[in-house]
Design a protein around this motif. Structure first.
Motif, PDB file in Angstrom:
ATOM      1  N   MET A   1       0.835  -1.199   0.000  1.00 57.60           N
ATOM      2  CA  MET A   1       0.000   0.000   0.000  1.00 57.60           C
ATOM      3  C   MET A   1       0.872   1.253   0.000  1.00 57.60           C
ATOM      4  O   MET A   1       1.951   1.278   0.595  1.00 57.60           O
ATOM      5  N   ASP A   2       0.393   2.284  -0.680  1.00 57.77           N
ATOM      6  CA  ASP A   2       1.105   3.552  -0.748  1.00 57.77           C
ATOM      7  C   ASP A   2       0.522   4.499   0.302  1.00 57.77           C
ATOM      8  O   ASP A   2      -0.643   4.894   0.221  1.00 57.77           O
ATOM      9  N   PHE A   3       1.324   4.852   1.297  1.00 54.34           N
ATOM     10  CA  PHE A   3       0.855   5.713   2.369  1.00 54.34           C
ATOM     11  C   PHE A   3       1.242   7.176   2.162  1.00 54.34           C
ATOM     12  O   PHE A   3       0.994   8.014   3.024  1.00 54.34           O
ATOM     13  N   SER A   4       1.851   7.486   1.046  1.00 58.65           N
ATOM     14  CA  SER A   4       2.267   8.868   0.791  1.00 58.65           C
ATOM     15  C   SER A   4       1.042   9.720   0.476  1.00 58.65           C
ATOM     16  O   SER A   4       0.061   9.255  -0.106  1.00 58.65           O
ATOM     17  N   LEU A   5       1.107  10.991   0.878  1.00 61.81           N
ATOM     18  CA  LEU A   5       0.011  11.924   0.633  1.00 61.81           C
ATOM     19  C   LEU A   5       0.209  12.619  -0.709  1.00 61.81           C
ATOM     20  O   LEU A   5       1.334  12.880  -1.132  1.00 61.81           O
ATOM     21  N   THR A   6      -0.906  12.915  -1.363  1.00 59.28           N
ATOM     22  CA  THR A   6      -0.832  13.644  -2.628  1.00 59.28           C
ATOM     23  C   THR A   6      -0.519  15.109  -2.346  1.00 59.28           C
ATOM     24  O   THR A   6      -0.633  15.600  -1.212  1.00 59.28           O
ATOM     25  N   GLU A   7      -0.152  15.825  -3.383  1.00 63.63           N
ATOM     26  CA  GLU A   7       0.142  17.246  -3.243  1.00 63.63           C
ATOM     27  C   GLU A   7      -1.097  17.992  -2.753  1.00 63.63           C
ATOM     28  O   GLU A   7      -1.004  18.900  -1.911  1.00 63.63           O
ATOM     29  N   GLU A   8      -2.266  17.598  -3.253  1.00 60.59           N
ATOM     30  CA  GLU A   8      -3.516  18.233  -2.832  1.00 60.59           C
ATOM     31  C   GLU A   8      -3.786  17.978  -1.358  1.00 60.59           C
ATOM     32  O   GLU A   8      -4.183  18.903  -0.624  1.00 60.59           O
ATOM     33  N   GLN A   9      -3.570  16.749  -0.899  1.00 60.10           N
ATOM     34  CA  GLN A   9      -3.792  16.428   0.507  1.00 60.10           C
ATOM     35  C   GLN A   9      -2.824  17.188   1.409  1.00 60.10           C
ATOM     36  O   GLN A   9      -3.210  17.664   2.490  1.00 60.10           O
ATOM     37  N   LEU A  10      -1.598  17.315   0.981  1.00 53.08           N
ATOM     38  CA  LEU A  10      -0.618  18.082   1.750  1.00 53.08           C
ATOM     39  C   LEU A  10      -1.019  19.553   1.843  1.00 53.08           C
ATOM     40  O   LEU A  10      -0.849  20.189   2.888  1.00 53.08           O
ATOM     41  N   GLN A  11      -1.547  20.092   0.759  1.00 50.06           N
ATOM     42  CA  GLN A  11      -1.985  21.485   0.762  1.00 50.06           C
ATOM     43  C   GLN A  11      -3.141  21.694   1.736  1.00 50.06           C
ATOM     44  O   GLN A  11      -3.179  22.701   2.456  1.00 50.06           O
ATOM     45  N   VAL A  12      -4.075  20.741   1.764  1.00 48.06           N
ATOM     46  CA  VAL A  12      -5.186  20.833   2.712  1.00 48.06           C
ATOM     47  C   VAL A  12      -4.665  20.783   4.134  1.00 48.06           C
ATOM     48  O   VAL A  12      -5.048  21.598   4.989  1.00 48.06           O
ATOM     49  N   ARG A  13      -3.792  19.823   4.420  1.00 47.81           N
ATOM     50  CA  ARG A  13      -3.233  19.701   5.759  1.00 47.81           C
ATOM     51  C   ARG A  13      -2.554  20.996   6.191  1.00 47.81           C
ATOM     52  O   ARG A  13      -2.781  21.503   7.308  1.00 47.81           O
ATOM     53  N   ASP A  14      -1.728  21.553   5.315  1.00 44.39           N
ATOM     54  CA  ASP A  14      -0.979  22.764   5.659  1.00 44.39           C
ATOM     55  C   ASP A  14      -1.907  23.968   5.815  1.00 44.39           C
ATOM     56  O   ASP A  14      -1.690  24.821   6.682  1.00 44.39           O
ATOM     57  N   MET A  15      -2.936  24.044   4.976  1.00 40.15           N
ATOM     58  CA  MET A  15      -3.884  25.156   5.062  1.00 40.15           C
ATOM     59  C   MET A  15      -4.620  25.130   6.394  1.00 40.15           C
ATOM     60  O   MET A  15      -4.746  26.155   7.078  1.00 40.15           O
ATOM     61  N   VAL A  16      -5.122  23.949   6.776  1.00 47.70           N
ATOM     62  CA  VAL A  16      -5.873  23.836   8.030  1.00 47.70           C
ATOM     63  C   VAL A  16      -4.952  24.048   9.218  1.00 47.70           C
ATOM     64  O   VAL A  16      -5.325  24.695  10.208  1.00 47.70           O
ATOM     65  N   ARG A  17      -3.738  23.525   9.139  1.00 46.63           N
ATOM     66  CA  ARG A  17      -2.768  23.719  10.227  1.00 46.63           C
ATOM     67  C   ARG A  17      -2.494  25.202  10.441  1.00 46.63           C
ATOM     68  O   ARG A  17      -2.521  25.699  11.577  1.00 46.63           O
ATOM     69  N   GLU A  18      -2.248  25.917   9.353  1.00 47.96           N
ATOM     70  CA  GLU A  18      -1.948  27.341   9.454  1.00 47.96           C
ATOM     71  C   GLU A  18      -3.149  28.107  10.006  1.00 47.96           C
ATOM     72  O   GLU A  18      -3.000  29.008  10.844  1.00 47.96           O
ATOM     73  N   PHE A  19      -4.355  27.729   9.574  1.00 43.46           N
ATOM     74  CA  PHE A  19      -5.567  28.383  10.068  1.00 43.46           C
ATOM     75  C   PHE A  19      -5.706  28.206  11.577  1.00 43.46           C
ATOM     76  O   PHE A  19      -5.928  29.170  12.313  1.00 43.46           O
ATOM     77  N   ALA A  20      -5.599  26.966  12.048  1.00 46.02           N
ATOM     78  CA  ALA A  20      -5.789  26.690  13.468  1.00 46.02           C
ATOM     79  C   ALA A  20      -4.723  27.368  14.326  1.00 46.02           C
ATOM     80  O   ALA A  20      -5.027  27.888  15.407  1.00 46.02           O
ATOM     81  N   GLN A  21      -3.501  27.364  13.834  1.00 47.40           N
ATOM     82  CA  GLN A  21      -2.417  27.989  14.596  1.00 47.40           C
ATOM     83  C   GLN A  21      -2.566  29.509  14.639  1.00 47.40           C
ATOM     84  O   GLN A  21      -2.246  30.140  15.645  1.00 47.40           O
ATOM     85  N   ARG A  22      -3.098  30.084  13.566  1.00 46.71           N
ATOM     86  CA  ARG A  22      -3.243  31.548  13.502  1.00 46.71           C
ATOM     87  C   ARG A  22      -4.490  32.040  14.233  1.00 46.71           C
ATOM     88  O   ARG A  22      -4.428  33.008  14.994  1.00 46.71           O
ATOM     89  N   GLU A  23      -5.625  31.368  14.005  1.00 46.26           N
ATOM     90  CA  GLU A  23      -6.897  31.898  14.469  1.00 46.26           C
ATOM     91  C   GLU A  23      -7.295  31.439  15.873  1.00 46.26           C
ATOM     92  O   GLU A  23      -8.104  32.098  16.523  1.00 46.26           O
ATOM     93  N   VAL A  24      -6.746  30.317  16.333  1.00 49.93           N
ATOM     94  CA  VAL A  24      -7.216  29.763  17.608  1.00 49.93           C
ATOM     95  C   VAL A  24      -6.105  29.543  18.622  1.00 49.93           C
ATOM     96  O   VAL A  24      -6.275  29.854  19.806  1.00 49.93           O
ATOM     97  N   ALA A  25      -4.980  29.004  18.189  1.00 50.62           N
ATOM     98  CA  ALA A  25      -3.919  28.627  19.126  1.00 50.62           C
ATOM     99  C   ALA A  25      -3.513  29.750  20.089  1.00 50.62           C
ATOM    100  O   ALA A  25      -3.332  29.492  21.296  1.00 50.62           O
ATOM    101  N   PRO A  26      -3.380  30.999  19.635  1.00 53.71           N
ATOM    102  CA  PRO A  26      -2.941  32.049  20.577  1.00 53.71           C
ATOM    103  C   PRO A  26      -3.964  32.369  21.662  1.00 53.71           C
ATOM    104  O   PRO A  26      -3.616  32.984  22.673  1.00 53.71           O
ATOM    105  N   TYR A  27      -5.213  31.980  21.464  1.00 55.04           N
ATOM    106  CA  TYR A  27      -6.281  32.406  22.374  1.00 55.04           C
ATOM    107  C   TYR A  27      -6.945  31.258  23.130  1.00 55.04           C
ATOM    108  O   TYR A  27      -7.742  31.503  24.040  1.00 55.04           O
ATOM    109  N   ILE A  28      -6.623  30.021  22.786  1.00 59.59           N
ATOM    110  CA  ILE A  28      -7.422  28.903  23.266  1.00 59.59           C
ATOM    111  C   ILE A  28      -7.339  28.714  24.777  1.00 59.59           C
ATOM    112  O   ILE A  28      -8.338  28.329  25.416  1.00 59.59           O
ATOM    113  N   GLN A  29      -6.209  28.978  25.381  1.00 55.22           N
ATOM    114  CA  GLN A  29      -6.124  28.791  26.833  1.00 55.22           C
ATOM    115  C   GLN A  29      -7.068  29.746  27.565  1.00 55.22           C
ATOM    116  O   GLN A  29      -7.726  29.353  28.537  1.00 55.22           O
ATOM    117  N   GLU A  30      -7.164  30.967  27.078  1.00 50.86           N
ATOM    118  CA  GLU A  30      -8.079  31.939  27.701  1.00 50.86           C
ATOM    119  C   GLU A  30      -9.535  31.530  27.473  1.00 50.86           C
ATOM    120  O   GLU A  30     -10.350  31.574  28.402  1.00 50.86           O
TER     121      GLU A  30
END
Length: 338
Positions: A1-30
């Motif tokens: 089985m091929d477990f490598s991610l496609t370029e599109e899947q990597l882009q989705v992962r990176d987009m969502v990661r950047e969103f969560a880190q920018r919009e929520v991570a700095p404020y979530i503890q409060e």
């Protein structure tokens, strides 16, 4: 089985990661400390396209696969569980079932605006006296000409006080148990329909959780999803989708516990060395590594079956069960490391 991610899947992962880190991570503890839900996060998720990741483009979504959905849920829960819960109820328990069960007219009415993030959807099955035992649901609907009259209540409903559209299950004949269930789309603003928040939760305090109440709510027949008596089958298909998002999110929680533990184990010293040099700490971190890897493989197995349109109830349930157990143990071990 091929477990490598496609370029599109990597882009989705990176987009969502950047969103969560920018919009929520700095404020979530409060937000978590204050028990505050911030509805503007929903609007921003919609604008980013996150709320429509697996919905076909013809219905307003991004038309991506289940691996992409899993990666998104992992990245969201890495920052906080309340973000993944949004995906579970809006996408897994409402939008995807609409895609599967709704008529074309219903898809245009509800699925398209939900996929675009213009409307928020959630799911109403659990009641004060019924959850996993769906056959014991006490909410009832009775036919009245071209309408149905709904009475009852739902409990522990995510996004209860902020959602626009509610996929709700009630019984046309309680003597039939699960065979009497029917699904309806309820819209905020219907007469007799009220919602309320639940406060003082032990966890997911930055998330919205509440209750629904129905007092002689008149529902047009065109709001029924599927046929009378198909509600249980529809609900179980919803749960297959919802469990998948929970499993994928749990991988992110485990990864967050692991990353925090490794960082601290390299910083904190006892007996003249970083605590990461001690065998007990090494063992706890090793368990997290193994658990994360195994959980992700189970999630990806379920994703592959979903992509191919093959029934995956067993595989999805195993992924949710195992990945959630691993996440719980990893969080506990991370507390010990810290």
């Amino acid at each position: 089985m091929d477990f490598s991610l496609t370029e599109e899947q990597l882009q989705v992962r990176d987009m969502v990661r950047e969103f969560a880190q920018r919009e929520v991570a700095p404020y979530i503890q409060e937000w978590e400390a204050k028990g505050e839900f911030h509805p503007e996060v929903l609007e921003k998720m919609g604008e980013a396209g996150i709320l429509g990741i697996p919905v076909p483009e013809e219905y307003g979504g991004l038309g991506l696969d289940y691996v992409s959905l899993a990666l998104a849920c992992e990245e969201l829960e890495y920052v906080d569980t309340f973000l993944r819960v949004i995906m579970s109820v809006h996408v897994g328990l409402n939008s995807l079932p609409l895609w599967q069960w709704a008529t074309e007219e219903q898809k245009q009415r509800w699925l398209v605006p939900q996929a675009k993030g213009e409307k928020i959807g959630t799911f109403g099955l659990t009641e004060p006296n019924a959850g996993s035992d769906a056959g014991s649901i006490e909410s009832t609907v009775t036919r009245d000409g071209d309408d149905y009259i709904l009475n009852g209540a739902k409990m522990w409903i995510s996004l209860a006080n902020v959602a626009d559209n509610f996929l709700v299950f009630a019984s046309t004949d309680r003597s039939l148990k699960h065979r009497g269930l029917t699904a309806f789309m309820i819209e905020r603003g219907m007469d007799g329909f009220t919602t309320a928040d639940i406060k003082g939760k032990l966890g997911v305090r930055a998330g919205s959780t509440g209750e629904l109440a129905f007092n002689n709510v008149r529902i047009p027949a065109e709001n029924r999803i599927g046929e009378e008596g198909e509600g249980f089958k529809i609900a179980m298909s919803c749960i297959d989708q919802g469990r998948f998002t929970v499993a994928a999110g749990a991988v992110g929680l485990t990864r967050a516990a692991l990353d925090a533990s490794v960082k601290y184990a390299n910083e904190r010293e006892t007996f003249g060395v970083p605590i990461g040099h001690h065998q007990l700490v090494k063992q706890m971190i090793a368990k997290m590594v193994a658990g994360e890897a195994a959980s992700r493989l189970l999630v990806m197995q379920a994703a592959e079956l979903k992509n191919r349109g093959i029934r995956n109830t067993k595989e999805t349930s195993l992924a949710k069960w195992y990945a959630c157990d691993v996440a719980l143990q990893s969080a506990d071990d991370a507390i010990q490391v810290h």
